[in-house]
Scaffold this motif. Structure first.
Motif, short mmCIF file in Angstrom:
data_model
loop_
_atom_site.label_atom_id
_atom_site.label_comp_id
_atom_site.label_asym_id
_atom_site.label_seq_id
_atom_site.Cartn_x
_atom_site.Cartn_y
_atom_site.Cartn_z
N VAL A 102 0.81 -1.28 0.10
CA VAL A 102 0.03 -0.01 -0.09
C VAL A 102 0.76 1.09 -0.15
O VAL A 102 2.15 1.27 0.55
N LEU A 109 -6.79 -4.25 2.61
CA LEU A 109 -5.93 -3.24 2.30
C LEU A 109 -6.06 -2.00 3.07
O LEU A 109 -5.15 -1.37 3.46
N VAL A 122 -3.26 0.06 5.23
CA VAL A 122 -2.82 1.57 5.37
C VAL A 122 -2.84 2.23 6.73
O VAL A 122 -1.89 2.81 6.98
N TYR A 158 -9.28 4.26 -2.05
CA TYR A 158 -8.53 3.79 -3.20
C TYR A 158 -8.58 4.54 -4.41
O TYR A 158 -9.73 5.05 -4.73
#
Length: 299
Positions: free
Chosen positions: A161, A198, A202, A219
């Motif tokens: 990420v 994800l 982050v 995103y």
């Protein structure tokens, strides 16, 4: 809004993956193909003109080495990569992805990104992880199989990420890595860990590197980063309220917030050097900034 342009995600090549195990078809395709030679350092031959272009060779003149079928273009021309020594030719220079990846056309950008990634994978997967036997290449260069126990290995991909953090004043956070030279700065990034989403990745990476709690993770886009085998997934996120920056000194040497005018002034004065246009980091910054920014530590 997503990122509109990513240097290494402009592929127009048809990979024709269903043909990779058709040995007769691959052999015929090889005979008339355009071959891109890649050395063990990920360098490729390039003709440096007003706009750089890859310098291909014919199958007949290609060096011995592991072949990787890359795909076909819209005219059904086949392209292969061969891992081996770069031939010396008049008018041809040696370059790499960081230098020319953003300058090549869409087709050649996808070709070199694919080729460099596969060269890196082949160089580190020559032996079976179970028994240590030397593996052999099948599926037109996209699989390595152990002749002893039949184990198949496929190209490895490490998701990472990369995120632009903004605060309540819409300022962007830039940081300098612990091993980077003075003045160089970028957004935060880190590899994903098993068992997390994800968004969790982050939030964890930001907390680990600079001590901030973030929310509103969005995103924006992704691109391969075959140096050697990453997939960069780009995000923005928000750090609410007043929070103190607590740097993980083994990874981050400096970090500070920039308003748009401050960032532009720092870059123009040479106080700050930004990532190159080939990187998703640069696109995240320019997406927030609202236009192109000058200068970079790469093209």
């Amino acid at each position: 809004m997503s990122l509109g342009w990513l240097a290494l995600a402009r592929g127009t090549l048809d990979r024709v993956a269903e043909r990779r195990r058709d040995e007769d078809w691959v052999t015929a395709a090889w005979a008339g193909s355009h071959v891109l030679v890649v050395d063990e350092r990920g360098r490729v031959p390039v003709r440096m003109a007003e706009r750089p272009a890859l310098a291909f060779t014919s199958a007949r003149r290609a060096p011995a080495g592991e072949r990787v079928f890359l795909g076909v273009d819209e005219d059904k021309n086949a392209y292969f990569a061969v891992v081996g020594p770069l031939p010396e030719r008049d008018g041809v220079d040696v370059s790499d992805l960081r230098r020319v990846g953003a300058l090549l056309n869409d087709l050649e950008s996808s070709l070199v990104t694919h080729a460099v990634a596969m060269a890196a994978w082949h160089s580190t997967h020559r032996y079976c992880p179970r028994c240590g036997a030397a593996t052999k290449v099948v599926a037109a260069g996209h699989v390595r199989v152990c002749p002893e126990d039949g184990m198949e290995q496929y190209p490895r991909l490490d998701p990472a990420v990369i995120m632009l953090v903004v605060d309540d004043e819409d300022r962007a956070l830039l940081a300098r890595g612990a091993s980077w030279p003075e003045r160089r700065a970028s957004v935060l990034a880190g590899f994903m860990e098993p068992g997390e989403s994800l968004e969790q990745g982050v939030m964890r990476e930001v907390r680990e590197e600079v001590g901030l709690v973030v929310e509103d993770v969005h995103y924006l886009g992704s691109q391969p980063w075959p140096l050697p085998q990453s997939l960069m997934l780009g995000f923005t996120c928000h750090a609410p309220g007043p929070q103190e920056l607590l740097l993980e000194e083994s990874e981050i040497a400096q970090a500070r917030w920039y308003a748009r005018k401050e960032l532009l002034a720092a870059v123009r004065a040479g106080e700050l050097v930004l990532p190159g246009k080939v990187s998703i980091a640069r696109q995240l910054l320019e997406h927030w900034y609202g236009g192109e920014l000058p200068g970079s530590w790469g093209l």
